[in-house]
Design an enzyme around this catalytic site. Sequence first.
Site, PDB file in Angstrom:
ATOM      1  N   HIS A 165       2.437   3.511  -9.066  1.00  0.00           N
ATOM      2  CA  HIS A 165       2.316   2.070  -9.294  1.00  0.00           C
ATOM      3  C   HIS A 165       3.565   1.542 -10.017  1.00  0.00           C
ATOM      4  CE1 HIS A 165      -1.603   2.119  -7.607  1.00  0.00           C
ATOM      5  NE2 HIS A 165      -2.160   2.812  -8.587  1.00  0.00           N
TER       6      HIS A 165
ATOM      7  N   SER B  88      -8.048  -5.422   5.057  1.00  0.00           N
ATOM      8  CA  SER B  88      -8.647  -5.006   3.782  1.00  0.00           C
ATOM      9  C   SER B  88      -9.058  -6.168   2.867  1.00  0.00           C
ATOM     10  CB  SER B  88      -7.690  -4.078   3.030  1.00  0.00           C
ATOM     11  OG  SER B  88      -7.451  -2.920   3.771  1.00  0.00           O
TER      12      SER B  88
ATOM     13  N   ARG C  50      -0.874   9.101 -10.198  1.00  0.00           N
ATOM     14  CA  ARG C  50      -0.843   7.892  -9.369  1.00  0.00           C
ATOM     15  C   ARG C  50      -0.206   6.706 -10.111  1.00  0.00           C
ATOM     16  NH1 ARG C  50      -4.133   7.596  -4.919  1.00  0.00           N
ATOM     17  NH2 ARG C  50      -4.474   5.387  -5.320  1.00  0.00           N
TER      18      ARG C  50
ATOM     19  N   ARG D 201       2.133  -5.043   5.959  1.00  0.00           N
ATOM     20  CA  ARG D 201       1.404  -4.028   5.210  1.00  0.00           C
ATOM     21  C   ARG D 201       2.165  -2.715   5.305  1.00  0.00           C
ATOM     22  NH1 ARG D 201      -4.920  -2.596   4.629  1.00  0.00           N
ATOM     23  NH2 ARG D 201      -4.641  -0.799   3.280  1.00  0.00           N
TER      24      ARG D 201
ATOM     25  N   LEU E 145      10.913 -20.435  -4.899  1.00  0.00           N
ATOM     26  CA  LEU E 145       9.968 -19.548  -4.220  1.00  0.00           C
ATOM     27  C   LEU E 145       8.620 -19.668  -4.924  1.00  0.00           C
ATOM     28  CD1 LEU E 145       9.445 -17.154  -2.183  1.00  0.00           C
ATOM     29  CD2 LEU E 145      10.027 -15.608  -4.065  1.00  0.00           C
TER      30      LEU E 145
ATOM     31  N   ASP F 154       0.829  -1.210   0.000  1.00  0.00           N
ATOM     32  CA  ASP F 154       0.000   0.000   0.000  1.00  0.00           C
ATOM     33  C   ASP F 154       0.867   1.265   0.000  1.00  0.00           C
ATOM     34  OD1 ASP F 154      -2.349   1.402  -0.011  1.00  0.00           O
ATOM     35  OD2 ASP F 154      -2.701   1.235   2.146  1.00  0.00           O
TER      36      ASP F 154
ATOM     37  N   TRP G 242     -11.489  -2.584  -8.740  1.00  0.00           N
ATOM     38  CA  TRP G 242     -12.149  -2.358 -10.030  1.00  0.00           C
ATOM     39  C   TRP G 242     -12.944  -1.061 -10.001  1.00  0.00           C
ATOM     40  CZ3 TRP G 242     -10.493  -4.881 -14.068  1.00  0.00           C
ATOM     41  CH2 TRP G 242     -10.053  -6.193 -13.961  1.00  0.00           C
TER      42      TRP G 242
ATOM     43  N   GLY H 242      -0.098   5.343  -4.465  1.00  0.00           N
ATOM     44  CA  GLY H 242      -0.772   6.593  -4.853  1.00  0.00           C
ATOM     45  C   GLY H 242      -0.227   7.771  -4.080  1.00  0.00           C
TER      46      GLY H 242
ATOM     47  N   GLU I 162     -12.245  -4.927  -4.944  1.00  0.00           N
ATOM     48  CA  GLU I 162     -12.787  -3.567  -4.806  1.00  0.00           C
ATOM     49  C   GLU I 162     -12.046  -2.559  -5.697  1.00  0.00           C
ATOM     50  OE1 GLU I 162     -11.866  -5.526  -2.133  1.00  0.00           O
ATOM     51  OE2 GLU I 162     -13.928  -6.143  -1.669  1.00  0.00           O
TER      52      GLU I 162
END
Length: 257
Positions: free
Chosen positions: A42, A201, A38, A193, A136, A25, A74, A28, A72
């Site tokens: 990414h 989330s 934004r 996180r 991995l 997270d 989307w 943005g 979410e």
Amino acid sequence: MAPDVNSTAPSLPRRVPRHVAVIMDGNGRWAERRRRPRAIGHRAGARAVNVCIDFCLERGVEALTLFAFSSENWGRPEDEVGALMKLFMTALDREVDELERRGVRVRFIGERERFGDTIRARMDEAERRTAGNTQLHLTIAASYGGRWDIAQAARALAEDVAAGRLRPEEIDEAMLGARVCLADVPAPDLFIRTGGDTRISNFLLWQLAYTELWFTELLWPELDAVTLQRAFDAYALRERRFGLTGAQIAAQGESAA
Ligand code: FPP
């Protein structure tokens, strides 16, 4: 899957997590602080993904699961979703050779049907090409939600009941657990996180039941090996009791020694 890494090289920390799950997270905000779109955040976030993979490979982590795009997500503005799709395509094109060479097995979990044909074909190809790798197990959660995961597992059970393969009274936790995503790897030991929020989330709701949680204010594109080591060090100091008492856990350790 490789043998338990916790008992191997003495130079490794005492307890290395076998499976690390990450919410990446802050992309943005990283971009907004630089007055950039934004999508640039990414892109920087995609570089941090490589930092994380390198670290896990070096430490002998067996499985790494990254939350790249939630059910979410989307609902985000169309241009941001479009930029993320483009980024996933580029990353798949660019990174798969290297992942294949380094022994990483790549898989995707989530509602794959919601992606376009081209991305889906690239996902399938990445999975096929790396299927035999064991260094991995990298899982990318894309169009994924923990509630969706539990619902699809429940649907699979219902189909078995409807087909007469299973009686409702036979259904237990193990049967549901065998039908959620990631059933073939150990449950995550450590959840990380970035970005300062302290919530799950709708990530791996079933699988995180006894996972150790670790949060940092750092934004995902700023991720480095020092931060990951801090998370691993914190994990190594946790006492994991799985609902038992400290004395019971200590006795188990003595009998295993
Ligand atoms: C959350 O940050 C991040 C995402 C929704 C996308 C994650 C994608 C990447 C790290 C890039 C590529 C990934 C792969 C696997 C190639 P946010 O946008 O919610 O940040 P904010 O909270 O600061 O707004």
